[in-house]
Design a protein around this motif. Structure first.
Motif, PDB file in Angstrom:
ATOM      1  N   TRP A  36       0.844  -1.068  -0.066  1.00 56.68           N
ATOM      2  CA  TRP A  36      -0.039   0.006  -0.070  1.00 56.68           C
ATOM      3  C   TRP A  36       0.904   1.191   0.051  1.00 56.68           C
ATOM      4  N   PHE A  37       0.353   2.095  -0.841  1.00 54.38           N
ATOM      5  CA  PHE A  37       1.172   3.572  -0.816  1.00 54.38           C
ATOM      6  C   PHE A  37      -0.084   4.506  -0.799  1.00 54.38           C
ATOM      7  N   ARG A  38       0.466   5.837  -0.414  1.00 50.85           N
ATOM      8  CA  ARG A  38      -0.554   7.001  -0.536  1.00 50.85           C
ATOM      9  C   ARG A  38       0.113   8.045  -0.983  1.00 50.85           C
ATOM     10  N   GLN A  39      -0.779   8.907  -1.521  1.00 55.80           N
ATOM     11  CA  GLN A  39      -0.433  10.282  -1.853  1.00 55.80           C
ATOM     12  C   GLN A  39      -1.280  11.393  -1.542  1.00 55.80           C
ATOM     13  N   ALA A  40      -0.887  12.066  -0.488  1.00 55.26           N
ATOM     14  CA  ALA A  40      -1.477  13.458   0.018  1.00 55.26           C
ATOM     15  C   ALA A  40      -1.536  14.580  -1.083  1.00 55.26           C
ATOM     16  N   PRO A  41      -2.392  15.478  -0.894  1.00 53.65           N
ATOM     17  CA  PRO A  41      -2.421  16.584  -1.645  1.00 53.65           C
ATOM     18  C   PRO A  41      -1.151  17.255  -1.781  1.00 53.65           C
ATOM     19  N   GLY A  42      -0.502  17.681  -2.677  1.00 46.85           N
ATOM     20  CA  GLY A  42       0.584  18.307  -2.951  1.00 46.85           C
ATOM     21  C   GLY A  42       1.929  17.613  -2.598  1.00 46.85           C
ATOM     22  N   LYS A  43       1.808  16.246  -2.319  1.00 47.44           N
ATOM     23  CA  LYS A  43       3.050  15.667  -1.751  1.00 47.44           C
ATOM     24  C   LYS A  43       3.323  14.353  -2.708  1.00 47.44           C
ATOM     25  N   GLU A  44       4.449  13.845  -2.566  1.00 49.80           N
ATOM     26  CA  GLU A  44       4.728  12.609  -3.492  1.00 49.80           C
ATOM     27  C   GLU A  44       4.192  11.318  -2.882  1.00 49.80           C
ATOM     28  N   ARG A  45       3.773  10.515  -3.771  1.00 54.30           N
ATOM     29  CA  ARG A  45       3.566   9.156  -3.219  1.00 54.30           C
ATOM     30  C   ARG A  45       4.412   8.497  -2.279  1.00 54.30           C
ATOM     31  N   GLU A  46       3.871   8.004  -1.280  1.00 53.58           N
ATOM     32  CA  GLU A  46       4.925   7.385  -0.332  1.00 53.58           C
ATOM     33  C   GLU A  46       4.464   6.030  -0.068  1.00 53.58           C
ATOM     34  N   PHE A  47       5.601   5.184   0.239  1.00 53.17           N
ATOM     35  CA  PHE A  47       5.448   3.853   0.716  1.00 53.17           C
ATOM     36  C   PHE A  47       4.920   3.784   2.083  1.00 53.17           C
ATOM     37  N   LEU A  48       3.825   2.731   2.169  1.00 49.24           N
ATOM     38  CA  LEU A  48       3.182   2.463   3.633  1.00 49.24           C
ATOM     39  C   LEU A  48       3.729   1.295   4.133  1.00 49.24           C
ATOM     40  N   ALA A  49       3.373   0.208   3.492  1.00 46.41           N
ATOM     41  CA  ALA A  49       3.287  -1.236   3.807  1.00 46.41           C
ATOM     42  C   ALA A  49       3.641  -2.241   2.926  1.00 46.41           C
ATOM     43  N   SER A  50       4.195  -3.341   3.324  1.00 45.77           N
ATOM     44  CA  SER A  50       4.102  -4.227   1.973  1.00 45.77           C
ATOM     45  C   SER A  50       4.222  -5.841   2.673  1.00 45.77           C
ATOM     46  N   ILE A  51       3.850  -6.586   2.012  1.00 49.70           N
ATOM     47  CA  ILE A  51       3.470  -8.157   2.444  1.00 49.70           C
ATOM     48  C   ILE A  51       3.901  -9.207   1.321  1.00 49.70           C
ATOM     49  N   SER A  52       4.714 -10.152   1.747  1.00 53.09           N
ATOM     50  CA  SER A  52       5.220 -11.207   0.878  1.00 53.09           C
ATOM     51  C   SER A  52       3.960 -11.867   0.262  1.00 53.09           C
ATOM     52  N   GLY A  53       4.010 -12.564  -0.948  1.00 51.30           N
ATOM     53  CA  GLY A  53       3.262 -13.449  -1.449  1.00 51.30           C
ATOM     54  C   GLY A  53       2.527 -14.347  -0.737  1.00 51.30           C
ATOM     55  N   GLY A  54       3.270 -15.163   0.187  1.00 53.20           N
ATOM     56  CA  GLY A  54       2.636 -16.057   1.229  1.00 53.20           C
ATOM     57  C   GLY A  54       2.186 -15.559   2.390  1.00 53.20           C
ATOM     58  N   GLY A  55       2.280 -14.319   2.490  1.00 52.43           N
ATOM     59  CA  GLY A  55       1.980 -13.555   4.025  1.00 52.43           C
ATOM     60  C   GLY A  55       2.741 -13.481   5.087  1.00 52.43           C
ATOM     61  N   SER A  56       3.877 -14.270   4.853  1.00 50.68           N
ATOM     62  CA  SER A  56       4.797 -14.391   6.198  1.00 50.68           C
ATOM     63  C   SER A  56       5.863 -13.170   6.440  1.00 50.68           C
ATOM     64  N   ARG A  57       5.981 -12.385   5.528  1.00 53.21           N
ATOM     65  CA  ARG A  57       6.856 -11.095   5.750  1.00 53.21           C
ATOM     66  C   ARG A  57       5.904 -10.047   5.596  1.00 53.21           C
ATOM     67  N   THR A  58       6.031  -9.052   6.577  1.00 54.16           N
ATOM     68  CA  THR A  58       5.583  -7.620   6.159  1.00 54.16           C
ATOM     69  C   THR A  58       6.571  -6.670   6.657  1.00 54.16           C
ATOM     70  N   GLU A  89      -3.696  14.169   8.791  1.00 54.65           N
ATOM     71  CA  GLU A  89      -2.607  14.030   7.965  1.00 54.65           C
ATOM     72  C   GLU A  89      -2.477  12.719   7.390  1.00 54.65           C
ATOM     73  N   ASP A  90      -3.360  11.928   7.594  1.00 50.28           N
ATOM     74  CA  ASP A  90      -3.625  10.717   7.047  1.00 50.28           C
ATOM     75  C   ASP A  90      -4.590  10.701   5.586  1.00 50.28           C
ATOM     76  N   THR A  91      -5.019  11.971   5.620  1.00 54.50           N
ATOM     77  CA  THR A  91      -5.986  12.323   4.285  1.00 54.50           C
ATOM     78  C   THR A  91      -5.010  12.288   3.035  1.00 54.50           C
ATOM     79  N   ALA A  92      -5.468  11.230   1.970  1.00 53.96           N
ATOM     80  CA  ALA A  92      -4.839  10.917   0.880  1.00 53.96           C
ATOM     81  C   ALA A  92      -5.283  10.062  -0.049  1.00 53.96           C
ATOM     82  N   VAL A  93      -4.854   9.818  -1.050  1.00 56.60           N
ATOM     83  CA  VAL A  93      -5.483   8.669  -2.004  1.00 56.60           C
ATOM     84  C   VAL A  93      -4.689   7.494  -1.772  1.00 56.60           C
TER      85      VAL A  93
END
Length: 123
Positions: A36-58, A89-93
């Protein structure tokens, strides 16, 4: 080919919680890391979280660790993002993403993007 469609409540109050969901098409979804990423108004897209294909790593961005939780259900082809203690400040796409390599997702190396869902947090 993987198609991603995000969903979740659009307008929420500060202090509350929100669960975003990403529905994926494609029989090979479990072979992709998701994030998941997000982009707030006037800001660059930022990384939030990732998860491996099997779900074991986050992995989480330092700024959201402890407040955001990523999970996936490969039987349903979904990836969710739970957000607690919402702040204005969590407001974003918010965008769902998929990539063969989880190691490079944080840097924006993404093969598939969803179109995004707007989350607005009111104070």
């Amino acid at each position: 080919q993987v198609q991603l469609v995000e969903s979740g409540r659009g307008l929420v109050q500060a202090g509350g919680s929100l669960r975003l969901s990403c529905a994926a098409s494609g029989r090979t979804f479990s072979s992709y890391a998701s994030g998941w990423f997000r982009q707030a108004p006037g800001k660059e897209r930022e990384f939030l979280a990732s998860i491996s294909g099997g779900g074991s790593r986050t992995y989480y961005a330092t700024s959201v660790k402890g407040r955001f939780t990523i999970s996936r259900d490969n039987a349903k082809n979904t990836v969710d993002l739970q957000i607690n203690s919402l702040k204005p400040e969590d407001t974003a796409v918010y965008y769902c993403a998929a990539s063969p390599n989880i190691a490079t997702m944080e840097g924006g190396d993404i093969q598939y993007w969803g179109k995004g869902t707007l989350v607005t947090v009111s104070s």
